[in-house]
Every structure is written in C-alpha cells, then in structure tokens.
Design an enzyme around this catalytic site. Structure first.
Site, short mmCIF file in Angstrom:
data_model
loop_
_atom_site.label_atom_id
_atom_site.label_comp_id
_atom_site.label_asym_id
_atom_site.label_seq_id
_atom_site.Cartn_x
_atom_site.Cartn_y
_atom_site.Cartn_z
N CYS A 385 0.83 -1.21 0.00
CA CYS A 385 0.00 0.00 0.00
C CYS A 385 0.86 1.26 0.00
CB CYS A 385 -1.00 -0.06 1.15
SG CYS A 385 -2.53 0.78 0.75
N HIS A 523 -3.54 -5.14 0.46
CA HIS A 523 -3.01 -5.66 1.72
C HIS A 523 -3.04 -7.19 1.76
CE1 HIS A 523 -2.58 -1.89 3.97
NE2 HIS A 523 -3.62 -1.47 3.27
N GLU A 525 -1.53 -9.08 3.62
CA GLU A 525 -1.38 -9.63 4.99
C GLU A 525 -2.71 -10.04 5.62
OE1 GLU A 525 -0.99 -6.48 4.11
OE2 GLU A 525 -1.37 -5.06 5.75
N1 GLN Z 1 -2.27 6.62 2.67
C1 GLN Z 1 -2.31 5.87 1.45
C2 GLN Z 1 -3.67 5.99 0.78
O1 GLN Z 1 -4.62 6.35 1.41
C3 GLN Z 1 -1.94 4.43 1.68
C4 GLN Z 1 -2.90 3.72 2.55
C5 GLN Z 1 -2.34 2.46 3.13
O2 GLN Z 1 -1.15 2.24 3.08
N2 GLN Z 1 -3.18 1.62 3.70
O3 GLN Z 1 -3.81 5.69 -0.38
#
Ligand code: GLN
Length: 557
Positions: A385, A523, A525
C-alpha cells in the site's frame, strides 16, 4: 435442510488481555478439525461506530474483510485460525448498535415508545447474533471487555435473553479467568476466578466451562477447588497456561479437554481431531532450524499490534520455509536524518526490507530512503500500500529523473508535488458500476475498501508467486497510481505486473534487474494463514533467506 446452529458465548472475567479472541479462534479450529463448521463473531462494548478511524497506536491495526468492513484486529485471528472469512456481521460495537437504534427512532419506527436498553438495545444485540443462525454447526460469539464492566452489561443481558429464547441446551457459556501465582507464598490463587464466576452469576448466567489462564499448568488441587466453588464438573474447568506460541494454543486446549467438554455439553460425538499441522507449525515456530531478519520500516514501530497481520504473515512466510523470522522494526522518522553510511549500517545483515501501509506524510521521506537502499543494493523489497506508492515515487525521482515526484496525500505538509505520481482518483469502474470518491465525504468514507480483482502479467514475480492469472485482494486506501506517468515510468524500467481487469488501476509494480522487488497497492497480509502462507510473503521471505545467505558467504579472494 438448514444447519442447526449451537452457540458458544465467550466472556472474560478478572481482567482484560487474557486472550479471549485467541481462545475462541483456537477452539473453533479444533472443532473444525473434528469435522464441524464454525462461524465467529465479536461484540465490542466500546462506543466507536467505525473501527476504521481508531488510532493504530491505541487500538492496534484495523482489519479489513472482503466486503470492505473495517474491524477489530481480533477478526484477523479468527480468519487466520479457521480460514472462515468475516463480513459486516462479524463485528458489532455498542456504538454501531446505538446508531442503528437511534436512526430507527428518528425514522419513527418505535412509534413514539420510550426507547430503552431493555428491550431495544438487547433486541438489537440478539438480532446481531442471529445473523449467524443456520450458517454453521457452531457460532462462537466473543463478548469484548470484562464481565462486571458498565459497558458490557447490555451484551451480557442480551446473550442471557438470547439463551432463553433459543433454548439453554443450544447455548454454552465459556468464561475465561485468571489464576495468579503469588510468588512469596508459592501458591496459585483461585479466588479471582471464584469471584469472576459469581459476577457472571449475578447477571443471571452460569458458566458452563471455565478456562483458567495462568503462568503454568493449573495444579490439580486448584482445578478441583474451582470446580467445587463454581459447581462445575471438573472436566469443565480447563487449564490454559501461557504458551510459547499462539500456534500451540489449539493443541494445548485440546489436550486440556476443552473441545471434549464442549461436545459433551451439547451431547455431540465426533472423531478425534488431527492436529498434526498445528503441531508442526507450533514446533517450527518455537524451534526453527534457521532464522532470517526482515526490516519493517514504519511509523507505528513502538506498538506491535499496529502491524498484527503483517507480523503474522511474515511468520507464516517463514514457516513455509521452516525458518524463523526475526522482525526488525525500523523507525521511518529516524531514518530521515541518517547519512548514507548510517543507513547502510542500519540495514547491515538484513535479509529483506518491507515498507507497510500507512496514512499521512510523517516518516515518508525515511521510507523513501529505505526503498532506495533496497533497490540500489539489490535487497529483496516488499512494498505494501503506502510501501507501493512510495516505491513508485522513489523510482520516479531517482530512476526516471522526475525531480519533485510525490503523492498529493502530503500536499498539506509538503506542498503540491511537481510530479504527482500518486493522487486521488475520483471515479473508476467496477463490476458494480462506477464508484465515486471526493475529499469532502466523511473521514473514511472515501476509501477503496475490501476485495478487488487483479490480473497478473505472465513472466513476472507476482504471477510466479500466485501461480494464477486472476487474483482478488483486499484494499484500504484513498490514493492510486497516477496513470499519466505510466509510460514514463515503464520506459524507465518499472513493470506494472498487476492491474485491475480493465487495466485502469495499478495494483502491482516490480523492478527488473533486481532479485525480488515487488510492491502492491493492496493488503496481502489480511489473507495469510499459518499453514497456508500468502504466496507473496512466502516468496519474499524465500528471497530474503537467499539474500541473507549470500551476504553471509565469505567473499571470494
Ligand atoms: N495513505 C495511502 C492511501 O490512502 C496508503 C494507505 C495504506 O497504506 N493503507 O492511499
């Protein structure tokens, strides 16, 4: 024919942090191993309506399910231990229950009647529990907090009424307590457990099983004493000593007779469970033949729970190669002031570098330094992310020569970037039609949340890891890769190895001429399990083991 569901309510006494979630998840796993189907649910007494907006510093990570529900981290244990996927009915907070009631009241659904905790709140709680009716042989329902707390009383009353309506024989009340060892007298004390069971009795509930947490195995004498004072059969007082690994808990609880006590309560019979895979996982975790060090560069480094699923997934990735993973948390803010030499020193001996998800600008320049170091020194890199977004920014700045590349997420702190490599995408297409986002919606309301499909390009690391073309992964972010820069970065050597099926959203990037550099917008994970490591974690750890081994070889003269 619908399944007849039996309900197992898991409550806690004496104090919090005894591991109710883990105990519920472990019991569920053992019941599965005995051939039963299970669902899990958690009812949380706190007032927050949206766990998605709770601080990871205070509350640990926000877990996300396929349907895009943002929930408590305990749901992660549930999924990891059982493989049963959670959804919007898996977690309810007092805040959500009140919100439902208050909007019904505003709509006039109560026809002007006085709205009260009993029956309105308790009815709503019973409805939440009924969402699981008929879905599995057993519905395990964990009540957060400690019985006796002001906050949890409505839930305790709710489950009491539920048992009255459902029939007591279809319900089981399992209470977790604690037996402290008092060093100066050399004794394990049962009094807190006696009182905890009485506290439950005062609320009209009799524990059917008491699981007693303690440092060591509960001595027989104390177990008998608890049985006597609580009026329980000795078989229903289960000792649950501290374990050297959470993966040993299912086997431990089984060996202490928990599942047998549960089945005999419901007058059910089933073959003994085969828990070999849990035994293997527990043994490898505790005594791994080798270990690898992985550096996780983030800002929530002081609280392990903030990266719960990530830590677990790295461990799973290690288990897949019979390797222990030593996680080295690196404070991204501290890295910002490091010289190149200090950075090299900080990452000396590491097998791989991982930058996890995050929100906001704090520490991002430190993370970019970590990505640069991993890319230039050919250290396996896994970006998740935010870790993917910053990998793109780093590549744009230092390889594609786009000075001032950045993300518009940091506009407030850093100003508008010369090259917004990452930005808000205000509209995109899904199978369900077009989805729209803008900055004016409620906090959290603008995120891309939950499962989205992704198509993998042949011949790249991601495709090799998943061994399939089409995958689905969970998201939780607002910003996206800005397609205006796709050609430029691609010409400079960044590979877009995973895209949304229509090709508009960048989901995975990789770098050629590097042993393992994979960064994903989602994600992974949230979908790893101890016996079934997520393919990307398994491959990242494998590459890290290899890198560490190569580094350890004495250089040829
Ligand atoms: N802050 C970034 C976004 O909103 C990444 C979010 C995250 O890593 N979960 O796109």
């Amino acid at each position: 024919m619908t399944t007849q569901t039996r309900y197992i309510f898991v409550t806690g006494g004496v104090m919090s942090s005894l591991g109710k979630g883990l105990t519920a998840a472990s019991l569920a796993a053992v019941l599965q191993a005995r051939g039963f189907s299970v669902t899990l649910q958690k009812l949380d007494p706190y007032l927050n309506v949206d766990p998605g907006t709770m601080s990871p510093f205070q509350h640990g990570e926000v877990y996300v399910t396929d349907d895009g529900t943002e929930t408590d981290l305990d749901l992660g244990h549930y999924e990891r231990f059982t493989g049963v996927q959670g959804d919007e009915h898996t977690n309810y907070t007092t805040g959500q229950i009140y919100q439902k009631i208050l909007s019904k009241e505003r709509r006039g659904d109560y026809l002007g009647a006085t709205v009260q905790v009993v029956p309105h709140v308790t009815n709503e709680i019973k409805d939440c529990i009924r969402q699981h009716e008929g879905k599995a042989d057993f519905a395990l329902v964990e009540i957060g907090g400690t019985v006796g707390d002001i906050e949890s009383d409505a839930f305790i009353e709710g489950i009491r009424q539920f048992a009255m309506e459902e029939g007591w024989k279809n319900c089981l009340f399992m209470h977790l307590t604690y037996a402290p060892y008092i060093k100066c007298v050399g004794e394990v004390k049962t009094k807190p457990t006696q009182h905890a069971v009485q506290t439950l009795l005062q609320r009209g509930l009799r524990a059917d099983i008491v699981v007693v947490r303690s440092d060591d195995d509960l001595p027989e004498n104390e177990r008998r004493k608890i049985a006597m004072f609580t009026g329980l059969d000795e078989k229903c007082v289960i000792s649950c000593p501290d374990s050297d690994s959470i993966y040993r808990v299912p086997v431990n609880l089984h060996e202490h007779g928990l599942d047998e006590a549960v089945l005999s309560h419901f007058k059910l019979e089933a073959p003994q469970p085969d828990l070999t895979n849990w035994k293997e996982v527990g043994d490898t975790y505790v005594n791994p033949p080798q270990t690898v060090r992985i550096s996780v560069v983030g800002k929530y480094v002081q609280l392990g729970d903030a990266y719960k699923s990530l830590n677990e997934s790295l461990v799973h990735g290690g288990l897949a190669h019979r390797t222990g993973v030593e996680i080295d948390f690196v404070d991204s803010e501290a890295l910002e002031n490091y010289t190149d030499e200090e950075i090299a020193l900080r990452f000396e001996g590491t097998g791989g570098i991982l930058v996890p998800g995050a929100f906001g600008s704090r520490g991002t320049e430190g993370k970019i330094k970590a990505v640069k170091y991993a890319r230039e020194h050919k250290i396996p890199y896994f970006g998740i992310c935010m870790g993917m977004q910053l990998a793109c920014v780093e590549f744009a700045r230092h390889v594609a020569g786009l000075e001032g590349a950045g993300s518009t997420e940091f506009n407030e702190d850093f100003g508008v970037p010369a090259h917004p490599i990452i930005g808000l995408m205000t509209e995109w297409q899904t199978e369900k039609g077009s989805e729209v986002r803008d900055e004016t919606t409620d906090l959290g309301g603008t995120m891309r949340l939950g499962a989205y499909p992704c198509t993998l390009k042949e011949g790249y690391l991601a495709r090799e890891a998943y061994e399939q073309e089409n995958i689905s992964e969970r998201h939780r972010h607002r910003y996206e890769f800005n397609n205006t820069y796709r050609d430029q970065l691609s010409d400079a050597g960044l590979t877009f190895s995973g895209l949304s099926p229509d090709g508009t959203l960048v989901e995975i990037v990789e770098i050629k001429d590097h042993p393992w550099f994979v960064a994903v917008q989602f994600h992974p994970e949230f979908k790893s399990q101890p016996h079934k490591a997520h393919p990307l974690f398994a491959k990242f750890v494998e590459a890290s083991i290899q890198h560490q081994a190569e580094k350890a070889q004495p250089k040829a003269a």
